[in-house]
Enzyme design. Sequence first.
Site, PDB file in Angstrom:
ATOM      1  N   ASP A 217      27.672  44.851  -1.131  1.00  0.00           N
ATOM      2  CA  ASP A 217      26.186  44.632  -1.418  1.00  0.00           C
ATOM      3  C   ASP A 217      25.693  45.090  -2.937  1.00  0.00           C
ATOM      4  O   ASP A 217      26.677  45.734  -3.538  1.00  0.00           O
ATOM      5  CB  ASP A 217      25.356  45.612  -0.281  1.00  0.00           C
ATOM      6  CG  ASP A 217      24.039  45.078  -0.037  1.00  0.00           C
ATOM      7  OD1 ASP A 217      23.796  44.328   1.057  1.00  0.00           O
ATOM      8  OD2 ASP A 217      23.059  45.268  -0.818  1.00  0.00           O
TER       9      ASP A 217
ATOM     10  N   TYR B 229      15.464  27.887  -0.005  1.00  0.00           N
ATOM     11  CA  TYR B 229      16.010  28.338   0.943  1.00  0.00           C
ATOM     12  C   TYR B 229      16.747  27.190   1.861  1.00  0.00           C
ATOM     13  O   TYR B 229      18.026  27.241   2.145  1.00  0.00           O
ATOM     14  CB  TYR B 229      15.290  29.243   1.865  1.00  0.00           C
ATOM     15  CG  TYR B 229      15.961  30.088   2.868  1.00  0.00           C
ATOM     16  CD1 TYR B 229      16.637  31.261   2.724  1.00  0.00           C
ATOM     17  CD2 TYR B 229      16.112  29.488   4.242  1.00  0.00           C
ATOM     18  CE1 TYR B 229      17.204  31.866   3.606  1.00  0.00           C
ATOM     19  CE2 TYR B 229      16.982  30.298   5.357  1.00  0.00           C
ATOM     20  CZ  TYR B 229      17.253  31.546   4.917  1.00  0.00           C
ATOM     21  OH  TYR B 229      18.035  32.215   5.893  1.00  0.00           O
TER      22      TYR B 229
ATOM     23  N   THR C 231      14.683  40.933  10.540  1.00  0.00           N
ATOM     24  CA  THR C 231      15.344  41.587   9.336  1.00  0.00           C
ATOM     25  C   THR C 231      14.042  41.263   8.412  1.00  0.00           C
ATOM     26  O   THR C 231      13.103  40.959   8.365  1.00  0.00           O
ATOM     27  CB  THR C 231      16.467  41.077   8.752  1.00  0.00           C
ATOM     28  OG1 THR C 231      16.392  39.623   8.419  1.00  0.00           O
ATOM     29  CG2 THR C 231      17.545  40.861   9.802  1.00  0.00           C
TER      30      THR C 231
END
Length: 255
Positions: free
Chosen positions: A36, A155, A190
């Site tokens: 990450d 996206y 999320t």
Amino acid sequence: MRLLDKVSVVTGGAEGIGRETSIRLAKEGSKVVVSDINSALGEALVQEIKQNGGEASFFKTDVTKFEEMEALIDFAVETFGNIHIMFNNAGIGLNKPFLDHSPEDYHKVVDVNQHGVFYGMLAAARKMKELNTKGVIINNASVFGFVGTLGIAGYQAAKGAVVMLTKHGALELAPYGIRVVGVGPAAVNTKIVQGYRDAGLLEYMEKQQLTRKLIEPEEIASVVAFLATDEARSLNGTVVMADDGFSVFKSDIRP
């Protein structure tokens, strides 16, 4: 413990789907490299996995830089001796009307969501071939790689590319015993759906799914974990739609 002694790499592994998948893979017996850009969250997750009896290590990575992805894969092999599972999960979102999109907006999302996946596939596959490892590469695609919606041009373009990269990768890597498969979530609980929350569209998003609620990241993690096992050997070059029916009905005609 279906993944006992396997080595997994998870990009975007510190939060959301990546976090829950890292935990699930470790519970299945895999040694996990959490990758990450957020070191604090990544290191904290590694400690959590270790405290629960798993094996894990953290490596900070910017997925938009191929040399960092290569370094990530090298780290996994140096730390745990091999790489069997690559989950290209890192992704970001940006919700803005198409006419308000700037080229910078578009490229920011595509660099992470499309190029990051390609870099992860390439680095992992090269190492698997070098080590003669019969591995699996799992790409986080999306229902939005298949159907259109408002506000997320970059996206959607990126996730559509991930769908095709999954098909292409499966075709070219099959001779080396490397399987490539995708998972296609819809709206998952999320921070990537924060734009919909901010716009007051969360209820609308929930109604796009058959159970009328957001999917939890743990639910996607369970699908990814299955795809990583030998039980899923027949799934190759396809995207498993973990979308709670988003792609199979129109919410405005539901009773």
